[in-house]
Design a protein around this motif. Sequence first.
Motif, PDB file in Angstrom:
ATOM      1  N   LEU A  46      -0.897   5.411  -1.854  1.00  0.00           N
ATOM      2  CA  LEU A  46      -2.578   4.943  -1.847  1.00  0.00           C
ATOM      3  C   LEU A  46      -2.577   4.001  -0.440  1.00  0.00           C
ATOM      4  CD1 LEU A  46      -4.088   5.385  -5.224  1.00  0.00           C
ATOM      5  CD2 LEU A  46      -4.261   6.883  -3.424  1.00  0.00           C
ATOM      6  N   LYS A  47      -1.595   2.918  -0.673  1.00  0.00           N
ATOM      7  CA  LYS A  47      -1.729   1.989   0.310  1.00  0.00           C
ATOM      8  C   LYS A  47      -1.410   2.551   1.932  1.00  0.00           C
ATOM      9  CE  LYS A  47       0.356  -1.759  -2.186  1.00  0.00           C
ATOM     10  NZ  LYS A  47      -0.377  -2.811  -1.758  1.00  0.00           N
ATOM     11  N   ASN A  48      -0.488   3.734   2.068  1.00  0.00           N
ATOM     12  CA  ASN A  48      -0.415   4.419   3.306  1.00  0.00           C
ATOM     13  C   ASN A  48      -1.662   5.196   3.660  1.00  0.00           C
ATOM     14  OD1 ASN A  48       2.064   3.370   3.355  1.00  0.00           O
ATOM     15  ND2 ASN A  48       3.068   5.264   2.757  1.00  0.00           N
ATOM     16  N   GLU A  49      -2.375   6.075   2.791  1.00  0.00           N
ATOM     17  CA  GLU A  49      -3.456   6.611   3.022  1.00  0.00           C
ATOM     18  C   GLU A  49      -4.776   5.956   3.011  1.00  0.00           C
ATOM     19  OE1 GLU A  49      -3.070  10.125   3.762  1.00  0.00           O
ATOM     20  OE2 GLU A  49      -1.237   9.790   3.855  1.00  0.00           O
ATOM     21  N   ILE A  50      -4.994   5.078   2.266  1.00  0.00           N
ATOM     22  CA  ILE A  50      -6.298   4.440   2.127  1.00  0.00           C
ATOM     23  C   ILE A  50      -6.603   3.028   2.554  1.00  0.00           C
ATOM     24  CG2 ILE A  50      -8.470   4.062   0.505  1.00  0.00           C
ATOM     25  CD1 ILE A  50      -7.358   6.384  -1.095  1.00  0.00           C
ATOM     26  N   ASP A  51      -5.831   2.092   1.935  1.00  0.00           N
ATOM     27  CA  ASP A  51      -5.812   0.574   2.299  1.00  0.00           C
ATOM     28  C   ASP A  51      -4.490   0.081   1.632  1.00  0.00           C
ATOM     29  OD1 ASP A  51      -6.560  -2.349   2.038  1.00  0.00           O
ATOM     30  OD2 ASP A  51      -8.563  -1.626   2.968  1.00  0.00           O
ATOM     31  N   GLU A  52      -4.037  -0.901   2.433  1.00  0.00           N
ATOM     32  CA  GLU A  52      -2.615  -1.552   2.032  1.00  0.00           C
ATOM     33  C   GLU A  52      -2.896  -2.450   1.254  1.00  0.00           C
ATOM     34  OE1 GLU A  52      -2.541  -5.141   5.413  1.00  0.00           O
ATOM     35  OE2 GLU A  52      -1.046  -3.591   5.490  1.00  0.00           O
ATOM     36  N   GLY A  53      -4.230  -2.938   0.866  1.00  0.00           N
ATOM     37  CA  GLY A  53      -4.505  -3.948  -0.300  1.00  0.00           C
ATOM     38  C   GLY A  53      -4.642  -3.385  -1.680  1.00  0.00           C
ATOM     39  N   LEU A  54      -4.347  -2.365  -1.809  1.00  0.00           N
ATOM     40  CA  LEU A  54      -4.841  -1.592  -3.182  1.00  0.00           C
ATOM     41  C   LEU A  54      -3.634  -1.870  -4.102  1.00  0.00           C
ATOM     42  CD1 LEU A  54      -6.194   2.144  -2.234  1.00  0.00           C
ATOM     43  CD2 LEU A  54      -7.405  -0.149  -2.550  1.00  0.00           C
ATOM     44  N   THR A  55      -3.978  -2.339  -5.319  1.00  0.00           N
ATOM     45  CA  THR A  55      -2.699  -2.185  -6.689  1.00  0.00           C
ATOM     46  C   THR A  55      -3.375  -1.279  -7.730  1.00  0.00           C
ATOM     47  OG1 THR A  55      -3.741  -4.212  -7.261  1.00  0.00           O
ATOM     48  CG2 THR A  55      -1.814  -4.533  -5.761  1.00  0.00           C
ATOM     49  N   ILE A  56      -2.111  -0.716  -8.136  1.00  0.00           N
ATOM     50  CA  ILE A  56      -2.519   0.385  -9.196  1.00  0.00           C
ATOM     51  C   ILE A  56      -1.961  -0.166 -10.659  1.00  0.00           C
ATOM     52  CG2 ILE A  56      -1.519   2.705 -10.335  1.00  0.00           C
ATOM     53  CD1 ILE A  56      -3.220   2.695  -7.442  1.00  0.00           C
ATOM     54  N   TRP A  57      -2.953  -0.275 -11.510  1.00  0.00           N
ATOM     55  CA  TRP A  57      -2.837  -0.682 -12.934  1.00  0.00           C
ATOM     56  C   TRP A  57      -3.206   0.481 -13.896  1.00  0.00           C
ATOM     57  CZ3 TRP A  57      -0.848  -5.303 -14.038  1.00  0.00           C
ATOM     58  CH2 TRP A  57      -0.910  -6.387 -12.999  1.00  0.00           C
ATOM     59  N   LEU A  94      22.296 -16.517  -7.551  1.00  0.00           N
ATOM     60  CA  LEU A  94      20.895 -17.133  -6.628  1.00  0.00           C
ATOM     61  C   LEU A  94      19.899 -16.194  -6.553  1.00  0.00           C
ATOM     62  CD1 LEU A  94      23.146 -18.327  -3.580  1.00  0.00           C
ATOM     63  CD2 LEU A  94      22.112 -19.836  -5.373  1.00  0.00           C
ATOM     64  N   ILE A  95      18.763 -16.657  -6.827  1.00  0.00           N
ATOM     65  CA  ILE A  95      17.481 -15.712  -6.661  1.00  0.00           C
ATOM     66  C   ILE A  95      16.886 -15.781  -5.182  1.00  0.00           C
ATOM     67  CG2 ILE A  95      14.982 -15.552  -7.606  1.00  0.00           C
ATOM     68  CD1 ILE A  95      16.095 -16.962 -10.142  1.00  0.00           C
ATOM     69  N   ASN A  96      16.737 -14.513  -4.614  1.00  0.00           N
ATOM     70  CA  ASN A  96      16.036 -14.508  -3.284  1.00  0.00           C
ATOM     71  C   ASN A  96      14.618 -14.776  -3.505  1.00  0.00           C
ATOM     72  OD1 ASN A  96      14.900 -13.697  -0.968  1.00  0.00           O
ATOM     73  ND2 ASN A  96      16.190 -11.762  -0.784  1.00  0.00           N
ATOM     74  N   LYS A  97      14.167 -15.932  -2.945  1.00  0.00           N
ATOM     75  CA  LYS A  97      12.735 -16.324  -3.211  1.00  0.00           C
ATOM     76  C   LYS A  97      12.052 -15.610  -1.867  1.00  0.00           C
ATOM     77  CE  LYS A  97      13.736 -20.187  -5.979  1.00  0.00           C
ATOM     78  NZ  LYS A  97      13.832 -21.598  -6.183  1.00  0.00           N
ATOM     79  N   ASN A  98      12.249 -15.107  -1.142  1.00  0.00           N
ATOM     80  CA  ASN A  98      11.791 -14.938   0.149  1.00  0.00           C
ATOM     81  C   ASN A  98      10.453 -14.008  -0.070  1.00  0.00           C
ATOM     82  OD1 ASN A  98      13.426 -16.028   1.728  1.00  0.00           O
ATOM     83  ND2 ASN A  98      14.841 -14.120   2.321  1.00  0.00           N
ATOM     84  N   PHE A  99      10.244 -13.159  -1.085  1.00  0.00           N
ATOM     85  CA  PHE A  99       9.223 -12.238  -1.324  1.00  0.00           C
ATOM     86  C   PHE A  99       8.047 -13.336  -1.927  1.00  0.00           C
ATOM     87  CE2 PHE A  99      12.493  -8.741  -1.566  1.00  0.00           C
ATOM     88  CZ  PHE A  99      12.021  -8.192  -0.510  1.00  0.00           C
ATOM     89  N   SER A 100       8.463 -14.302  -2.334  1.00  0.00           N
ATOM     90  CA  SER A 100       7.351 -15.327  -3.307  1.00  0.00           C
ATOM     91  C   SER A 100       6.690 -15.910  -1.912  1.00  0.00           C
ATOM     92  CB  SER A 100       7.938 -16.165  -4.082  1.00  0.00           C
ATOM     93  OG  SER A 100       8.651 -17.276  -3.300  1.00  0.00           O
ATOM     94  N   PHE A 101       7.157 -15.838  -0.760  1.00  0.00           N
ATOM     95  CA  PHE A 101       6.444 -16.535   0.084  1.00  0.00           C
ATOM     96  C   PHE A 101       5.468 -15.576   1.138  1.00  0.00           C
ATOM     97  CE2 PHE A 101      10.148 -19.426  -0.378  1.00  0.00           C
ATOM     98  CZ  PHE A 101       9.527 -20.508  -0.851  1.00  0.00           C
ATOM     99  N   GLU A 102       5.783 -14.287   0.714  1.00  0.00           N
ATOM    100  CA  GLU A 102       4.986 -13.184   1.489  1.00  0.00           C
ATOM    101  C   GLU A 102       3.500 -13.305   1.065  1.00  0.00           C
ATOM    102  OE1 GLU A 102       6.038 -10.912   3.820  1.00  0.00           O
ATOM    103  OE2 GLU A 102       7.926 -11.960   3.566  1.00  0.00           O
ATOM    104  N   GLU A 103       2.727 -13.089   1.991  1.00  0.00           N
ATOM    105  CA  GLU A 103       1.367 -13.063   1.828  1.00  0.00           C
ATOM    106  C   GLU A 103       1.000 -11.579   1.203  1.00  0.00           C
ATOM    107  OE1 GLU A 103      -2.868 -14.291   3.803  1.00  0.00           O
ATOM    108  OE2 GLU A 103      -0.872 -15.436   4.341  1.00  0.00           O
ATOM    109  N   THR A 104       0.018 -11.664   0.206  1.00  0.00           N
ATOM    110  CA  THR A 104      -0.361 -10.325  -0.372  1.00  0.00           C
ATOM    111  C   THR A 104      -1.384  -9.818   0.329  1.00  0.00           C
ATOM    112  OG1 THR A 104       0.013 -11.606  -2.536  1.00  0.00           O
ATOM    113  CG2 THR A 104      -1.434  -9.699  -2.545  1.00  0.00           C
ATOM    114  N   PRO A 105      -1.144  -8.489   0.673  1.00  0.00           N
ATOM    115  CA  PRO A 105      -2.067  -7.760   1.507  1.00  0.00           C
ATOM    116  C   PRO A 105      -3.523  -7.784   0.947  1.00  0.00           C
ATOM    117  CG  PRO A 105      -0.270  -6.292   1.236  1.00  0.00           C
ATOM    118  CD  PRO A 105       0.040  -7.633   0.265  1.00  0.00           C
ATOM    119  N   GLN A 106      -4.606  -7.952   1.735  1.00  0.00           N
ATOM    120  CA  GLN A 106      -6.039  -7.945   1.344  1.00  0.00           C
ATOM    121  C   GLN A 106      -6.581  -6.599   1.610  1.00  0.00           C
ATOM    122  OE1 GLN A 106      -7.186 -10.846  -0.690  1.00  0.00           O
ATOM    123  NE2 GLN A 106      -5.040 -11.400  -0.588  1.00  0.00           N
ATOM    124  N   THR A 107      -7.559  -6.352   0.933  1.00  0.00           N
ATOM    125  CA  THR A 107      -8.300  -5.098   1.175  1.00  0.00           C
ATOM    126  C   THR A 107      -9.037  -5.237   2.632  1.00  0.00           C
ATOM    127  OG1 THR A 107     -10.024  -5.680  -0.327  1.00  0.00           O
ATOM    128  CG2 THR A 107      -8.384  -3.970  -0.976  1.00  0.00           C
TER     129      THR A 107
END
Length: 99
Positions: free
Chosen positions: A81-92, A4-17
């Motif tokens: 960086l999410k903790n220190e600056i903004d929770e909406g940051l994503t690193i690439w 079974l695949i846990n799909k709960n995370f797919s329903f979470e809202e993505t944090p915005q900056t």
Amino acid sequence: MNKLINKNFSFEETPQTGKEWNDLKEEDRKKLIFNTISEYPLYNTFEITKAEANGIVILKIEKLIKASERGTLLLDLEQFLKNEIDEGLTIWLEPVGDK
């Protein structure tokens, strides 16, 4: 084997900056990230190539990091960086050609 695949995370809202991050110019966002990571030896070898208003931060690194260590390092940096600056940051990580 049926798993079974846990799909709960797919329903979470993505944090915005937040407004504070969005109101900064890109150069100021880069400086903020640089100043935040510069005193940490694990992170201070990254070059910040982009810091977009939507939270995408693109890094470049010249130092060779094993693939087995790179993923964890980037996830840890992103959480830092999410903790220190903004929770909406994503690193690439900018792709680097063969050396």
